[in-house]
Motif scaffolding. Structure first.
Motif, PDB file in Angstrom:
ATOM      1  N   ASP A 420       0.815  -1.219   0.000  1.00  0.00           N
ATOM      2  CA  ASP A 420       0.000   0.000   0.000  1.00  0.00           C
ATOM      3  C   ASP A 420       0.847   1.268   0.000  1.00  0.00           C
ATOM      4  N   ARG A 421       2.150   1.125   0.162  1.00  0.00           N
ATOM      5  CA  ARG A 421       3.068   2.263   0.055  1.00  0.00           C
ATOM      6  C   ARG A 421       4.424   1.716  -0.375  1.00  0.00           C
ATOM      7  N   GLU A 422       5.331   2.592  -0.742  1.00  0.00           N
ATOM      8  CA  GLU A 422       6.579   2.153  -1.356  1.00  0.00           C
ATOM      9  C   GLU A 422       7.453   1.318  -0.431  1.00  0.00           C
ATOM     10  N   ASP A 423       7.298   1.470   0.899  1.00  0.00           N
ATOM     11  CA  ASP A 423       8.077   0.655   1.834  1.00  0.00           C
ATOM     12  C   ASP A 423       7.177  -0.307   2.607  1.00  0.00           C
ATOM     13  N   GLY A 424       6.035  -0.668   2.014  1.00  0.00           N
ATOM     14  CA  GLY A 424       5.091  -1.555   2.677  1.00  0.00           C
ATOM     15  C   GLY A 424       5.364  -3.022   2.412  1.00  0.00           C
ATOM     16  N   LEU A 425       4.347  -3.860   2.669  1.00  0.00           N
ATOM     17  CA  LEU A 425       4.449  -5.313   2.504  1.00  0.00           C
ATOM     18  C   LEU A 425       3.527  -5.752   1.379  1.00  0.00           C
ATOM     19  N   GLY A 426       4.093  -6.439   0.390  1.00  0.00           N
ATOM     20  CA  GLY A 426       3.312  -6.989  -0.710  1.00  0.00           C
ATOM     21  C   GLY A 426       3.341  -8.506  -0.691  1.00  0.00           C
ATOM     22  N   ILE A 427       2.533  -9.112  -1.542  1.00  0.00           N
ATOM     23  CA  ILE A 427       2.449 -10.576  -1.630  1.00  0.00           C
ATOM     24  C   ILE A 427       2.587 -10.973  -3.092  1.00  0.00           C
ATOM     25  N   VAL A 428       3.477 -11.905  -3.371  1.00  0.00           N
ATOM     26  CA  VAL A 428       3.648 -12.468  -4.707  1.00  0.00           C
ATOM     27  C   VAL A 428       3.171 -13.914  -4.677  1.00  0.00           C
ATOM     28  N   LEU A 429       2.299 -14.271  -5.605  1.00  0.00           N
ATOM     29  CA  LEU A 429       1.718 -15.615  -5.671  1.00  0.00           C
ATOM     30  C   LEU A 429       2.247 -16.331  -6.908  1.00  0.00           C
ATOM     31  N   LEU A 430       2.824 -17.512  -6.703  1.00  0.00           N
ATOM     32  CA  LEU A 430       3.404 -18.292  -7.795  1.00  0.00           C
ATOM     33  C   LEU A 430       2.564 -19.534  -8.081  1.00  0.00           C
ATOM     34  N   ASN A 431       2.684 -20.011  -9.299  1.00  0.00           N
ATOM     35  CA  ASN A 431       2.175 -21.338  -9.643  1.00  0.00           C
ATOM     36  C   ASN A 431       3.366 -22.281  -9.681  1.00  0.00           C
ATOM     37  N   SER A 432       3.486 -23.139  -8.689  1.00  0.00           N
ATOM     38  CA  SER A 432       4.647 -24.037  -8.592  1.00  0.00           C
ATOM     39  C   SER A 432       4.328 -25.445  -9.067  1.00  0.00           C
ATOM     40  N   ASN A 433       3.204 -25.648  -9.737  1.00  0.00           N
ATOM     41  CA  ASN A 433       2.789 -26.987 -10.140  1.00  0.00           C
ATOM     42  C   ASN A 433       3.411 -27.396 -11.465  1.00  0.00           C
ATOM     43  N   ALA A 434       3.991 -28.586 -11.501  1.00  0.00           N
ATOM     44  CA  ALA A 434       4.450 -29.138 -12.768  1.00  0.00           C
ATOM     45  C   ALA A 434       3.234 -29.455 -13.623  1.00  0.00           C
ATOM     46  N   ASP A 435       3.374 -29.310 -14.922  1.00  0.00           N
ATOM     47  CA  ASP A 435       2.240 -29.508 -15.826  1.00  0.00           C
ATOM     48  C   ASP A 435       2.101 -30.991 -16.144  1.00  0.00           C
ATOM     49  N   THR A 436       1.593 -31.755 -15.168  1.00  0.00           N
ATOM     50  CA  THR A 436       1.450 -33.192 -15.351  1.00  0.00           C
ATOM     51  C   THR A 436       0.024 -33.534 -15.763  1.00  0.00           C
ATOM     52  N   HIS A 437      -0.129 -34.705 -16.349  1.00  0.00           N
ATOM     53  CA  HIS A 437      -1.441 -35.162 -16.812  1.00  0.00           C
ATOM     54  C   HIS A 437      -1.816 -36.498 -16.166  1.00  0.00           C
ATOM     55  N   PHE A 438      -1.111 -36.875 -15.118  1.00  0.00           N
ATOM     56  CA  PHE A 438      -1.218 -38.210 -14.534  1.00  0.00           C
ATOM     57  C   PHE A 438      -1.447 -38.057 -13.041  1.00  0.00           C
ATOM     58  N   SER A 439      -2.524 -38.631 -12.513  1.00  0.00           N
ATOM     59  CA  SER A 439      -2.799 -38.500 -11.083  1.00  0.00           C
ATOM     60  C   SER A 439      -1.646 -39.035 -10.234  1.00  0.00           C
ATOM     61  N   PHE A 440      -0.971 -40.066 -10.720  1.00  0.00           N
ATOM     62  CA  PHE A 440       0.094 -40.692  -9.933  1.00  0.00           C
ATOM     63  C   PHE A 440       1.290 -39.759  -9.753  1.00  0.00           C
ATOM     64  N   THR A 441       1.492 -38.837 -10.693  1.00  0.00           N
ATOM     65  CA  THR A 441       2.624 -37.898 -10.603  1.00  0.00           C
ATOM     66  C   THR A 441       2.136 -36.476 -10.340  1.00  0.00           C
ATOM     67  N   ASN A 442       0.942 -36.366  -9.785  1.00  0.00           N
ATOM     68  CA  ASN A 442       0.314 -35.046  -9.677  1.00  0.00           C
ATOM     69  C   ASN A 442       1.032 -34.093  -8.730  1.00  0.00           C
ATOM     70  N   ALA A 443       1.807 -34.623  -7.776  1.00  0.00           N
ATOM     71  CA  ALA A 443       2.332 -33.774  -6.697  1.00  0.00           C
ATOM     72  C   ALA A 443       3.654 -33.099  -7.027  1.00  0.00           C
ATOM     73  N   LEU A 444       4.260 -33.392  -8.166  1.00  0.00           N
ATOM     74  CA  LEU A 444       5.540 -32.774  -8.513  1.00  0.00           C
ATOM     75  C   LEU A 444       5.364 -31.284  -8.805  1.00  0.00           C
ATOM     76  N   GLY A 445       6.404 -30.511  -8.513  1.00  0.00           N
ATOM     77  CA  GLY A 445       6.346 -29.079  -8.744  1.00  0.00           C
ATOM     78  C   GLY A 445       7.544 -28.576  -9.522  1.00  0.00           C
ATOM     79  N   MET A 446       7.381 -27.399 -10.127  1.00  0.00           N
ATOM     80  CA  MET A 446       8.480 -26.776 -10.857  1.00  0.00           C
ATOM     81  C   MET A 446       8.184 -25.293 -11.011  1.00  0.00           C
ATOM     82  N   ILE A 447       9.180 -24.458 -10.786  1.00  0.00           N
ATOM     83  CA  ILE A 447       9.059 -23.014 -10.985  1.00  0.00           C
ATOM     84  C   ILE A 447       9.666 -22.667 -12.340  1.00  0.00           C
ATOM     85  N   SER A 448       8.889 -22.011 -13.189  1.00  0.00           N
ATOM     86  CA  SER A 448       9.390 -21.656 -14.513  1.00  0.00           C
ATOM     87  C   SER A 448      10.382 -20.493 -14.426  1.00  0.00           C
TER      88      SER A 448
END
Length: 577
Positions: A420-448
């Protein structure tokens, strides 16, 4: 009326997909029995075979194209108008070569994300799992062992890659003329050999570099103490994760099966507690780091919205990032199910997440301006031109190959709630999910890489601000033994160590908060503070009451972000299995 067995308690069928009730080997066994082999074969061709063929064919096509261009130049060099023809050919060459390079690059990194980095991460964590059985955690030897395991994993993967390279090299063909197209079997074989050689050469170098980098970086350790109270403003942030909303009153959860509370009663208790906490002393934000739903179903998102409607004072405080259960669960009752890359269902789950993010934080969260740096328009504004297409897709599942809808998801992350100001606190939200198509490997993650670069852009645009970086997956394995290897390799952020190294320069300005592991941990790695949230709806392994934390953050006189002692909120055990 008293049934022989109370159905409200669930039964063995409710535990079918629970990794807490079944080992990874047992789940793999059921997978082999129930998996659709034709779909698995087609998925392999689309995700690995076709990219490998295109990658290996790229140098052959480039050599054919260059040969043809050179031949045309030789033919036209004696003609008066040859300069014009040559200019047109060069222009076409430049355009085609860029497209060819981008195609080869895309398929190379697809193979890297799908196979190369997971292989290194699995080898590293397997070696650590073996070594940790004989070394006590929290000691200097324990940290040295972790570093040595990373280096050894790099050497092992490098050696295997060199052997593969030596094996396929005789079959490679990087330079050819157009006559090779008359022998399609030779062309395809050479393309696959080229692909294997290129990937193997990269793996040999990259794995060794990863091993050295992971071995020389600071190893994670438990946070020894919290910072003392500071003068000035203090931000109170509630950190929730893995709330796993289900869509039925007595619905079971994938992770815990019939264990833990049925339905969403415990989550309703959490929201009631948060309302009381906020009324007593205003909260700055409520951060949910993924797995809002149990399987990304529309009924589960509906339940989540219904609960929020009962707490209108909390909704404007909530910010959430997607988890693997929101995106990658193909079938909550069958881990053997998989989505084909051409299936609209995976995109449907992504659009449900975008719709929920738009409704809850769309007006507050802003996209990153990739070209100019800093933040650009809000998520709601970015989605507005596509509402008709999104609605059509969610209603009918078409068009299956909409490029715009696919790019919407990629461009949405990271999302940032500006200070809310130049020296305030912000929040950055990432998508860390690997783009898998298989329920068995669903929990893997990757940051692009694109998300990491976008974080740098945001931080540079707000040089005096401080940030919470929220993502679902854990950046590092905690400095404690894991009960099973599946906990380390089945849920890993496969490039987590790389991401930690990129973030270390921001250590004084950033606190990273994540979930995924369902346990609380306060630690640091190279000065970077890392906080893991427990699940407030799951039964704890030690049988104690589930809980969550209200974190207190402040900026010290040295302008560094401080993590003060949090307030632990415990829930009653009533309703637990």
């Amino acid at each position: 009326m008293q049934p022989i067995y109370d159905p409200r308690l669930g039964d063995v069928e409710s535990d079918a997909s629970s990794p807490k009730k079944h080992s990874l080997l047992a789940l793999a066994g059921s997978l082999l029995v129930e998996v659709s082999l034709p779909k698995l074969a087609l998925a392999f061709l689309l995700l690995i075979g076709f990219p490998a063929l295109l990658l290996g064919a790229a140098p052959i096509a480039a050599s054919i194209w260059l040969g043809e261009i050179f031949g045309k130049v030789m033919v036209f060099q004696a003609e008066i108008w040859s300069v014009l023809v040559l200019a047109a050919l060069v222009a076409a060459a430049l355009f085609s070569s860029r497209r060819l390079f981008r195609l080869a690059e895309h398929n190379f990194w697809s193979l890297n994300a799908l196979a190369v980095q997971p292989l290194y991460a699995a080898c590293r964590e397997a070696l650590r799992q073996l070594a940790e059985r004989k070394i006590a955690p929290g000691t200097g030897r324990f940290a040295a062992m972790r570093a040595a395991a990373a280096l050894l994993a790099g050497l092992v993967i490098c050696g295997v890659a060199l052997l593969v390279l030596a094996w396929v090299w005789p079959a490679t063909l990087f330079v050819a003329d157009i006559a090779i197209l008359d022998a399609p079997r030779r062309f395809v074989g050479a393309a696959f050999a080229n692909s294997a050689a290129l990937v193997s050469a990269y793996v040999a170098v990259a794995a060794l570099a990863w091993g050295v980098a992971d071995a020389t970086m600071a190893q994670p350790r438990d946070l020894e103490s919290f910072d003392p109270p500071q003068q000035g403003e203090e931000w109170r942030v509630v950190h929730l994760s893995d709330i796993h909303v289900v869509g039925e009153r007595y619905g079971f959860r994938i992770e815990s099966g019939r264990h833990g509370p049925r339905g969403n009663e415990r989550l309703r208790q959490v929201f009631e507690m948060l309302e009381a906490l906020h009324a007593r002393e205003p909260l700055y934000a409520i951060l949910i780091t993924g797995d809002v739903t149990d399987a990304g179903l529309s009924t589960e998102w509906a339940e989540f919205f219904d609960m929020l409607e009962r707490h209108p004072a909390l909704a404007p405080l909530i910010a959430f990032a997607p988890g693997n259960h929101d995106l990658n669960i193909v079938d909550r009752g069958n881990p053997a199910r998989l989505d084909l890359p051409t299936s609209p269902v995976k995109r449907l789950r992504k659009l449900r997440v975008l719709s929920a993010m738009d409704a809850i934080q769309g007006a507050r969260a802003r996209l990153v301006d990739r070209a100019g740096g800093g933040l650009s328009k809000s998520l709601s504004v970015a989605l507005a031109p596509h509402l008709g297409e999104i609605g059509s897709f969610m209603d009918a599942g078409r068009p299956m190959f909409s490029r715009e809808l696919s790019e919407l998801w990629t461009k949405a992350f990271p999302l940032a709630l500006a200070p809310d100001r130049e020296d305030g606190l912000g929040i950055v939200l990432l998508n860390s999910n690997a783009d898998t198509h298989f329920s068995f490997t669903n929990a893997l993650g990757m940051i692009s890489l694109e998300q990491a670069r976008a974080i740098d852009s945001v931080m540079a645009h707000y040089p005096r601000a401080h940030w919470i970086v929220g993502l679902h997956h854990h950046l590092v394995e905690y400095p404690r033994p894991a009960k099973a290897l599946s906990e380390r390799i089945g849920t890993a952020l496969i490039n987590g160590a790389w991401f930690v190294r990129r973030m270390q320069s921001l250590a004084g300005r950033v606190v990273v908060m994540h979930g995924h592991r369902h346990i609380d941990w306060f630690g640091e790695c190279g000065g970077l503070r890392i906080v893991s949230a427990p699940s407030p709806v799951m039964t704890r392994p030690d049988g104690g009451p589930p809980h969550f934390y209200v974190h207190r953050l402040a900026v010290g006189a040295d302008r560094r972000l401080k993590l003060l002692a949090p307030e632990r909120i415990e829930l009653p055990l009533a309703g637990a299995a």
